[in-house]
Motif scaffolding. Structure first.
Motif, PDB file in Angstrom:
ATOM      1  N   ALA A 155       0.855  -1.198   0.000  1.00 15.41           N
ATOM      2  CA  ALA A 155       0.000   0.000   0.000  1.00 15.41           C
ATOM      3  C   ALA A 155       0.886   1.241   0.000  1.00 15.41           C
ATOM      4  O   ALA A 155       1.988   1.223   0.561  1.00 15.41           O
ATOM      5  CB  ALA A 155      -0.886   0.018   1.241  1.00 15.41           C
ATOM      6  N   ILE A 156       0.379   2.306  -0.603  1.00 17.84           N
ATOM      7  CA  ILE A 156       0.984   3.614  -0.376  1.00 17.84           C
ATOM      8  C   ILE A 156       0.208   4.223   0.783  1.00 17.84           C
ATOM      9  O   ILE A 156      -1.025   4.117   0.833  1.00 17.84           O
ATOM     10  CB  ILE A 156       0.931   4.512  -1.642  1.00 17.84           C
ATOM     11  N   MET A 157       0.910   4.811   1.730  1.00 15.70           N
ATOM     12  CA  MET A 157       0.262   5.209   2.981  1.00 15.70           C
ATOM     13  C   MET A 157       0.834   6.539   3.478  1.00 15.70           C
ATOM     14  O   MET A 157       2.034   6.785   3.384  1.00 15.70           O
ATOM     15  CB  MET A 157       0.504   4.129   4.040  1.00 15.70           C
ATOM     16  N   VAL A 158      -0.045   7.360   4.027  1.00 20.53           N
ATOM     17  CA  VAL A 158       0.408   8.581   4.678  1.00 20.53           C
ATOM     18  C   VAL A 158       0.085   8.457   6.167  1.00 20.53           C
ATOM     19  O   VAL A 158      -1.019   8.059   6.542  1.00 20.53           O
ATOM     20  CB  VAL A 158      -0.288   9.840   4.106  1.00 20.53           C
ATOM     21  N   ALA A 159       1.074   8.775   7.013  1.00 21.95           N
ATOM     22  CA  ALA A 159       0.870   8.682   8.461  1.00 21.95           C
ATOM     23  C   ALA A 159       1.481   9.919   9.137  1.00 21.95           C
ATOM     24  O   ALA A 159       2.322  10.611   8.554  1.00 21.95           O
ATOM     25  CB  ALA A 159       1.519   7.418   9.008  1.00 21.95           C
ATOM     26  N   ARG A 160       1.016  10.162  10.363  1.00 22.84           N
ATOM     27  CA  ARG A 160       1.518  11.335  11.098  1.00 22.84           C
ATOM     28  C   ARG A 160       2.768  10.948  11.891  1.00 22.84           C
ATOM     29  O   ARG A 160       2.724  10.047  12.725  1.00 22.84           O
ATOM     30  CB  ARG A 160       0.440  11.888  12.039  1.00 22.84           C
ATOM     31  N   THR A 161       3.855  11.621  11.597  1.00 22.71           N
ATOM     32  CA  THR A 161       5.106  11.344  12.314  1.00 22.71           C
ATOM     33  C   THR A 161       5.448  12.452  13.291  1.00 22.71           C
ATOM     34  O   THR A 161       6.333  12.285  14.128  1.00 22.71           O
ATOM     35  CB  THR A 161       6.266  11.145  11.312  1.00 22.71           C
ATOM     36  N   ASP A 162       4.765  13.615  13.198  1.00 23.26           N
ATOM     37  CA  ASP A 162       5.045  14.704  14.136  1.00 23.26           C
ATOM     38  C   ASP A 162       3.763  15.468  14.456  1.00 23.26           C
ATOM     39  O   ASP A 162       3.321  16.297  13.663  1.00 23.26           O
ATOM     40  CB  ASP A 162       6.100  15.652  13.541  1.00 23.26           C
ATOM     41  N   PRO A 163       3.164  15.186  15.613  1.00 19.93           N
ATOM     42  CA  PRO A 163       1.903  15.863  15.968  1.00 19.93           C
ATOM     43  C   PRO A 163       2.107  17.277  16.510  1.00 19.93           C
ATOM     44  O   PRO A 163       1.126  17.989  16.747  1.00 19.93           O
ATOM     45  CB  PRO A 163       1.312  14.948  17.047  1.00 19.93           C
ATOM     46  N   ASP A 164       3.346  17.700  16.673  1.00 17.84           N
ATOM     47  CA  ASP A 164       3.611  19.001  17.301  1.00 17.84           C
ATOM     48  C   ASP A 164       3.722  20.142  16.307  1.00 17.84           C
ATOM     49  O   ASP A 164       4.002  21.279  16.694  1.00 17.84           O
ATOM     50  CB  ASP A 164       4.911  18.927  18.126  1.00 17.84           C
ATOM     51  N   VAL A 165       3.562  19.860  15.006  1.00 19.65           N
ATOM     52  CA  VAL A 165       3.625  20.926  13.999  1.00 19.65           C
ATOM     53  C   VAL A 165       2.266  20.988  13.296  1.00 19.65           C
ATOM     54  O   VAL A 165       1.458  20.057  13.418  1.00 19.65           O
ATOM     55  CB  VAL A 165       4.751  20.653  12.967  1.00 19.65           C
ATOM     56  N   PRO A 166       1.983  22.092  12.560  1.00 20.29           N
ATOM     57  CA  PRO A 166       0.696  22.172  11.854  1.00 20.29           C
ATOM     58  C   PRO A 166       0.486  20.976  10.917  1.00 20.29           C
ATOM     59  O   PRO A 166       1.456  20.373  10.447  1.00 20.29           O
ATOM     60  CB  PRO A 166       0.796  23.489  11.090  1.00 20.29           C
ATOM     61  N   LYS A 167      -0.774  20.662  10.674  1.00 21.95           N
ATOM     62  CA  LYS A 167      -1.150  19.363  10.098  1.00 21.95           C
ATOM     63  C   LYS A 167      -0.401  18.970   8.824  1.00 21.95           C
ATOM     64  O   LYS A 167      -0.012  17.814   8.690  1.00 21.95           O
ATOM     65  CB  LYS A 167      -2.661  19.318   9.853  1.00 21.95           C
ATOM     66  N   HIS A 168      -0.189  19.924   7.897  1.00 19.65           N
ATOM     67  CA  HIS A 168       0.443  19.537   6.630  1.00 19.65           C
ATOM     68  C   HIS A 168       1.916  19.158   6.798  1.00 19.65           C
ATOM     69  O   HIS A 168       2.472  18.455   5.967  1.00 19.65           O
ATOM     70  CB  HIS A 168       0.364  20.685   5.616  1.00 19.65           C
ATOM     71  N   ARG A 169       2.539  19.639   7.895  1.00 19.37           N
ATOM     72  CA  ARG A 169       3.992  19.487   7.995  1.00 19.37           C
ATOM     73  C   ARG A 169       4.420  18.237   8.759  1.00 19.37           C
ATOM     74  O   ARG A 169       5.593  17.889   8.723  1.00 19.37           O
ATOM     75  CB  ARG A 169       4.592  20.739   8.647  1.00 19.37           C
TER      76      ARG A 169
ATOM     77  N   ASP B 284      -7.768  25.704  11.511  1.00 19.96           N
ATOM     78  CA  ASP B 284      -6.653  24.854  11.949  1.00 19.96           C
ATOM     79  C   ASP B 284      -5.313  25.284  11.360  1.00 19.96           C
ATOM     80  O   ASP B 284      -4.327  24.561  11.448  1.00 19.96           O
ATOM     81  CB  ASP B 284      -6.928  23.394  11.602  1.00 19.96           C
ATOM     82  N   LYS B 285      -5.303  26.460  10.775  1.00 16.78           N
ATOM     83  CA  LYS B 285      -4.083  26.896  10.102  1.00 16.78           C
ATOM     84  C   LYS B 285      -3.044  27.338  11.138  1.00 16.78           C
ATOM     85  O   LYS B 285      -3.362  28.019  12.102  1.00 16.78           O
ATOM     86  CB  LYS B 285      -4.424  28.065   9.162  1.00 16.78           C
ATOM     87  N   ASP B 286      -1.816  26.965  10.905  1.00 17.48           N
ATOM     88  CA  ASP B 286      -0.678  27.451  11.708  1.00 17.48           C
ATOM     89  C   ASP B 286      -0.721  27.062  13.182  1.00 17.48           C
ATOM     90  O   ASP B 286      -0.014  27.656  13.997  1.00 17.48           O
ATOM     91  CB  ASP B 286      -0.541  28.982  11.594  1.00 17.48           C
ATOM     92  N   ILE B 287      -1.561  26.101  13.563  1.00 18.78           N
ATOM     93  CA  ILE B 287      -1.457  25.622  14.944  1.00 18.78           C
ATOM     94  C   ILE B 287      -1.091  24.140  14.915  1.00 18.78           C
ATOM     95  O   ILE B 287      -1.441  23.421  13.974  1.00 18.78           O
ATOM     96  CB  ILE B 287      -2.759  25.860  15.756  1.00 18.78           C
ATOM     97  N   PRO B 288      -0.333  23.691  15.934  1.00 20.68           N
ATOM     98  CA  PRO B 288       0.082  22.287  15.931  1.00 20.68           C
ATOM     99  C   PRO B 288      -1.120  21.356  15.814  1.00 20.68           C
ATOM    100  O   PRO B 288      -2.183  21.624  16.390  1.00 20.68           O
ATOM    101  CB  PRO B 288       0.763  22.125  17.295  1.00 20.68           C
ATOM    102  N   TRP B 289      -0.909  20.244  15.077  1.00 18.24           N
ATOM    103  CA  TRP B 289      -2.001  19.317  14.801  1.00 18.24           C
ATOM    104  C   TRP B 289      -2.665  18.848  16.100  1.00 18.24           C
ATOM    105  O   TRP B 289      -3.883  18.732  16.181  1.00 18.24           O
ATOM    106  CB  TRP B 289      -1.437  18.116  14.033  1.00 18.24           C
ATOM    107  N   LYS B 290      -1.826  18.595  17.141  1.00 24.48           N
ATOM    108  CA  LYS B 290      -2.393  18.010  18.360  1.00 24.48           C
ATOM    109  C   LYS B 290      -3.281  18.994  19.120  1.00 24.48           C
ATOM    110  O   LYS B 290      -4.058  18.595  19.983  1.00 24.48           O
ATOM    111  CB  LYS B 290      -1.278  17.477  19.263  1.00 24.48           C
ATOM    112  N   GLU B 291      -3.166  20.309  18.769  1.00 23.09           N
ATOM    113  CA  GLU B 291      -3.986  21.305  19.468  1.00 23.09           C
ATOM    114  C   GLU B 291      -5.274  21.651  18.723  1.00 23.09           C
ATOM    115  O   GLU B 291      -6.072  22.461  19.190  1.00 23.09           O
ATOM    116  CB  GLU B 291      -3.169  22.582  19.704  1.00 23.09           C
ATOM    117  N   VAL B 292      -5.455  21.040  17.521  1.00 21.03           N
ATOM    118  CA  VAL B 292      -6.674  21.338  16.748  1.00 21.03           C
ATOM    119  C   VAL B 292      -7.854  20.660  17.443  1.00 21.03           C
ATOM    120  O   VAL B 292      -7.805  19.459  17.713  1.00 21.03           O
ATOM    121  CB  VAL B 292      -6.529  20.825  15.304  1.00 21.03           C
TER     122      VAL B 292
END
Lengths: 393, 394
Positions: B158-172, B384-392
């Motif tokens: 499979a091609i898969m996208v996963a979150r490796t860093d929850p402390d940065v905004p969602k796209h990053r 949700d722009k410019d805030i860390p993913w975990k704080e959304v």
């Protein structure tokens, strides 16, 4: 193989026309002209005809023209549509010229060559004396009769309503029939002749008004014989099909202006403390319009290419393919132009309803263009036969 | 012969004929034939040499297809995700080792690929996805749930996208991986669709360990890699060229069943015929632009137009069939291995077409894409722009 893209030469031609229109045809000038006694812009037309050579674009080089094809004419029409320019390019340099070229193929003669030379030089302007609403699928010319006189001369009588470009024409190409007989002819009548009366009609499209043409025993010269009995295969029918196919390019240019103007406006106009163009209700409508226009570009280019390759002598795509290309282009592009102009008015809000804003010029042109050379439904009905989607039995 | 300029129609034709002369499909195993075709650079001519291609212009593929017509193919309907999405992404972002390992069995169909993108909480807002991948030495440990995964039950990779860093905004904070569908902790459950069958699945990932060598692209660069996949997906879904299309199917029914015709349906079918033809011409123009090295933005619109056309045409056919339209061929809960939009009966086509405006980016999202990226209209305000993913808030 025909291409759906634009060649470098076509882009150069486009740039030249666009530059001229930017200088000589601003919306303020068009708005000032539409209620004047001269709704067609003679000076602009001279500049287009002579400086850019637009009048003789389709005329062979040996007759003083550029020997170009439908593809180049289509590019000029895109630009004229974008500017709603009040010039008789479509009526004279495209439709009337095409009728003369078809007549020349059917039976060469000095009368035709002389007319084509005058049109190519920009010295004279012509109009095919049929209603703008005439289509390649219906018989035309039944309302005018002629009596042969000496040589190529004839005397013509009758009335034709809804003729576009007649007011600025020096020559009318009149399809007429012999009374009591199934013979017909295309007759060139100078508008200065006695018995020729051209009465402007208060028109929906202010930038391409139509007129009533009355002929009372007016003298003319026969350009071609035998036309009109079967409009579909005749010289007039061919000219109308050519006009319908190329009108799609004018509709494309018109729609492109409407989209660009509307996008620019909704980026600027703010309500609820944000540009109205940031609301999805607005964005999605414009995205849909953009898609329709992308289709219009492909369909219009395809029709222009088919008409260019289908020029007498080459006939690469074959008559059915040309007819399909034209019907598809007109069935699609006519409605796209109207939709674009309607969206332009709506998304400009109140300002779009004002006389001073040019949106209404585009709406009126688009609506009149929808009727011109066969309404979309007529082109779709023709496709039923052309592509074998038969009607209920 | 490596540069584009050296490959022309004649050279490619000659190459295909030489290949066929040396490899008789009648005397060979089907897979051996396909592997040899890949090795001869005739799989996808625009890919580099050594990776199934010749480094030739893309449009010359048509020459190969015409020369090799009638020989065993790789059953593209079964491996569409691999061909259309995984392969171009691997080519663009993969290491040399990844390209060598994955592309050949992907193209021959020996290994089926699926796509682990969407999640129950991340559909149109894909970048908000919550499946976590946590680094553990040379490995990543993946936990989460994916959904709407077509052919996961037959997929090897499979091609898969996963979150490796929850402390940065969602796209990053996203990273792109190749997921081993046979790894322990991967569980595939069928999801029954409105058609009755289960073409897609939900996939549960519990402590799945993937070596770092299965990472595609840089850590934190997953959104950019995923964008490349999604653009290819939309082009793949939007460009049904050459094969029998929905307008062909409906027109065949129309021509063969004169007793069903009505004036209303005739008017509507003619409109749709024009739309289909305009879409065909738009696609032809798009391909000309691509071939000329001037890709236009029209590509992003093809899928939208195609979805609407498919839905209207398939709906019209059911209506045309009248009493026969009241029947349905088969509601059996099956797990098909292929996807065919124009397959089976009219009722199935009507229901399956409903997915065309949802899969691969909904039509609503695609309109946003056109409005913002092509027309340059401003985006909606985003909470949700410019805030860390975990704080959304979610």
């Amino acid at each position: 193989m025909t291409t759906l893209l634009y060649t470098e030469v076509e882009e150069e031609l486009r740039a030249a026309v666009r530059d001229l229109l930017a200088d000589a045809c601003p919306h303020s000038a068009v708005l000032a002209r539409i209620e004047s006694a001269a709704p067609y812009d003679g000076d602009l037309w001279k500049a287009l005809a002579r400086d850019i050579g637009a009048a003789g674009l389709l005329v062979p080089e040996e007759l003083g023209g550029a020997g170009a094809s439908a593809r180049e004419a289509a590019v000029v029409l895109e630009e004229l549509g974008r500017a709603v320019a009040p010039v008789p390019f479509l009526t004279s340099a495209v439709v009337a010229t095409r009728a003369l070229l078809a007549a020349r193929t059917a039976g060469p003669g000095e009368v035709v060559d002389d007319l084509l030379r005058r049109l190519a030089s920009g010295e004279a302007t012509a109009a095919l004396a049929v209603s703008l609403a005439a289509s390649p699928y219906r018989r035309v010319g039944a309302e005018v009769t002629y009596e042969p006189a000496d040589g190529d001369a004839a005397v013509v009588s009758g009335r034709v309503a809804g003729v576009a470009g007649a007011e600025i024409a020096d020559v009318l190409l009149v399809p007429a029939r012999l009374p009591e007989r199934d013979e017909s002819a295309l007759i060139a009548v100078e508008t200065g002749e006695r018995g020729v009366e051209i009465t402007p009609v208060t028109s929906l499209d202010l930038t391409r008004p139509v007129a009533m043409v009355s002929l009372g025993s007016a003298r003319g010269r026969i350009v071609a014989r035998g036309v009109g009995a079967d409009a579909g295969g005749s010289i007039v029918g061919e000219a109308l099909r050519f006009g319908a196919g190329l009108l799609a390019s004018e509709q494309l240019g018109l729609a492109e202006w409407c989209l660009a103007a509307t996008v620019a406006y909704v980026k600027e106009r703010r309500q609820f403390a944000r540009p109205v163009g940031s609301f999805q209700a607005v964005k999605h409508r414009l995205a849909d319009l953009w898609l329709e226009i992308g289709g219009a570009r492909a369909a219009a280019r395809n029709a222009a290419g088919a008409l260019a390759d289908g020029d007498p002598g080459t006939a690469v795509p074959g008559p059915v393919a040309v007819a399909v290309a034209v019907a598809v282009a007109q069935a699609h592009c006519a409605d796209v132009a109207v939709h674009a102009a309607e969206e332009c008015v709506q998304l400009h809000g109140g300002i779009g309803m004002t006389w001073e804003h040019p949106a209404h010029l585009y709406l009126k042109r688009a609506k009149a263009d929808q009727i011109a050379f066969g309404a979309p439904g007529e082109h779709r009905a023709a496709l039923a036969g052309l592509v074998d989607v038969p009607a209920p039995v | 012969m490596t540069a584009d300029a050296t490959w022309n129609e004649a050279a490619v034709r000659e190459r295909a004929r030489a290949f066929l002369a040396a490899n008789d499909p009648a005397a060979m195993d089907r897979l051996d034939f396909l592997r040899a075709r890949f090795d001869a650079g005739l799989a996808w001519v625009h890919f580099p040499e050594g990776l199934g291609g010749l480094g030739a212009p893309r449009e010359l593929q048509a020459v190969v297809e015409s020369e090799l017509r009638g020989t065993p193919d790789n059953r593209p309907g079964r491996i569409g995700i691999g061909l259309g999405m995984a392969a171009p992404t691997i080519l663009a972002f993969g290491t040399d080792e990844q390209k060598r390992r994955f592309l050949r069995p992907l193209w021959t169909g020996e290994e089926v690929w699926c796509q682990l993108f969407s999640e129950p909480g991340a559909g149109s807002d894909l970048a908000s996805l919550a499946t976590r991948a946590v680094r553990d030495g040379d490995e990543w440990v993946v936990d989460g749930q994916k959904v709407w995964t077509s052919v996961a039950h037959t997929a090897r990779w499979a091609i898969m996208v996963a979150r490796t860093d929850p402390d940065v905004p969602k796209h990053r904070g996203l990273t792109y991986f190749v997921c081993d569908m046979r790894a322990p902790g991967v569980e595939v459950r069928p999801l029954r669709q409105i058609t009755g069958e289960a073409e897609f699945n939900e996939v549960f990932l519990t402590g799945v360990r993937l070596p770092d060598s299965l990472r595609l692209g840089a850590i934190g660069d997953g959104w950019r890699v995923a964008q490349a996949t999604l653009m290819n997906e939309r082009v793949a879904i939007g460009a049904a060229s050459g094969r029998r299309t929905m307008i062909d199917v409906v027109c065949e029914t129309w021509r063969s069943r004169p007793e069903l015709r009505t004036h209303d349906l005739h008017q509507r079918l003619l409109r749709l015929w024009v739309e289909a033809e305009v879409l065909r011409l738009t696609g032809a123009r798009l391909r000309e632009q691509l071939a000329a090295g001037r890709p236009g933005p029209e590509g992003s619109g093809m899928k939208l137009s195609f979805a609407r056309l498919h839905q209207e045409l398939s709906g019209l056919e059911v209506e045309l069939l009248g009493e026969e339209g009241l029947a349905y061929d088969d509601w059996t809960f099956r797990r098909p291995e292929t996807v065919d939009f124009v397959g089976r009966e009219a009722g199935y086509r009507y229901l399956r077409a409903k997915g065309n405006s949802i899969e691969g980016g909904t039509s609503e999202i695609l309109r946003n894409v056109i409005a913002e990226r092509v027309l340059g209209l401003p985006s909606e305000p985003r909470a949700d722009k410019d805030i860390p993913w975990k704080e959304v808030p979610r």
